[in-house]
Design a protein around this motif. Structure first.
Motif, PDB file in Angstrom:
ATOM      1  N   ASN A 116      -4.509  -0.120 -19.067  1.00 61.54           N
ATOM      2  CA  ASN A 116      -3.045  -0.134 -19.075  1.00 61.54           C
ATOM      3  C   ASN A 116      -2.479   0.973 -18.203  1.00 61.54           C
ATOM      4  O   ASN A 116      -2.959   2.106 -18.239  1.00 61.54           O
ATOM      5  N   GLY A 117      -1.468   0.633 -17.421  1.00 56.77           N
ATOM      6  CA  GLY A 117      -0.756   1.625 -16.626  1.00 56.77           C
ATOM      7  C   GLY A 117      -1.521   2.170 -15.440  1.00 56.77           C
ATOM      8  O   GLY A 117      -1.107   3.157 -14.845  1.00 56.77           O
ATOM      9  N   THR A 118      -2.629   1.569 -15.074  1.00 54.95           N
ATOM     10  CA  THR A 118      -3.433   2.036 -13.944  1.00 54.95           C
ATOM     11  C   THR A 118      -3.126   1.189 -12.722  1.00 54.95           C
ATOM     12  O   THR A 118      -3.033  -0.030 -12.818  1.00 54.95           O
ATOM     13  N   LEU A 119      -2.993   1.837 -11.578  1.00 51.35           N
ATOM     14  CA  LEU A 119      -2.710   1.150 -10.337  1.00 51.35           C
ATOM     15  C   LEU A 119      -4.020   0.800  -9.644  1.00 51.35           C
ATOM     16  O   LEU A 119      -4.879   1.675  -9.446  1.00 51.35           O
ATOM     17  N   TYR A 120      -4.197  -0.453  -9.300  1.00 49.31           N
ATOM     18  CA  TYR A 120      -5.355  -0.906  -8.548  1.00 49.31           C
ATOM     19  C   TYR A 120      -4.848  -1.425  -7.213  1.00 49.31           C
ATOM     20  O   TYR A 120      -3.962  -2.283  -7.181  1.00 49.31           O
ATOM     21  N   LEU A 121      -5.384  -0.905  -6.120  1.00 50.69           N
ATOM     22  CA  LEU A 121      -4.904  -1.220  -4.795  1.00 50.69           C
ATOM     23  C   LEU A 121      -5.814  -2.250  -4.128  1.00 50.69           C
ATOM     24  O   LEU A 121      -7.029  -2.092  -4.094  1.00 50.69           O
ATOM     25  N   TYR A 122      -5.193  -3.305  -3.593  1.00 49.62           N
ATOM     26  CA  TYR A 122      -5.896  -4.349  -2.842  1.00 49.62           C
ATOM     27  C   TYR A 122      -5.215  -4.486  -1.491  1.00 49.62           C
ATOM     28  O   TYR A 122      -3.992  -4.465  -1.406  1.00 49.62           O
ATOM     29  N   GLU A 123      -6.009  -4.619  -0.438  1.00 50.67           N
ATOM     30  CA  GLU A 123      -5.456  -4.701   0.914  1.00 50.67           C
ATOM     31  C   GLU A 123      -6.044  -5.878   1.673  1.00 50.67           C
ATOM     32  O   GLU A 123      -7.216  -6.197   1.532  1.00 50.67           O
ATOM     33  N   LYS A 124      -5.167  -6.471   2.501  1.00 49.65           N
ATOM     34  CA  LYS A 124      -5.614  -7.553   3.392  1.00 49.65           C
ATOM     35  C   LYS A 124      -6.352  -6.982   4.549  1.00 49.65           C
ATOM     36  O   LYS A 124      -6.006  -5.968   5.085  1.00 49.65           O
TER      37      LYS A 124
END
Length: 102
Positions: free
Chosen positions: A94-102
């Protein structure tokens, strides 16, 4: 479109069974396309694809997606199929940012 995958009891009983039993049996029923579940795996995958297709036009912009844990697992798998790189998260927090990039 980003709501959690609904979970329903696999069968009706008056026995008091542990909460973890209902969670695990419900998710297994989802996985194996049981009629006891409101939404099955194919329905969830369809919803993920519809969502990702709808945001495809904004692909040059940053997009923040807020979702639920179990749904996020399916979303993450589809992002990987679409050549989007990011963390491989098994148990989202909960409340954690997960970054995904093209």
């Amino acid at each position: 479109m980003l709501r959690e995958v609904p979970i329903s009891p696999v069968f009706n009983t008056n026995l008091k069974l542990p909460y973890i039993f209902w969670c695990i049996s419900g998710r297994l029923a989802w996985l194996f396309h049981s009629k006891s579940q409101i939404e099955n795996k194919k329905d969830t995958q369809k919803r993920v694809n519809e969502f990702l297709d709808s945001i495809n036009d904004a692909s040059n912009n940053n997009i923040l997606i807020v979702s639920h844990g179990f749904f996020m697992n399916t979303l993450q798998k589809e992002l990987n199929r679409r050549d989007v790189t990011g963390q491989d998260v098994k148990r989202p927090r909960n409340g954690t940012l997960y970054l995904y990039e093209k």
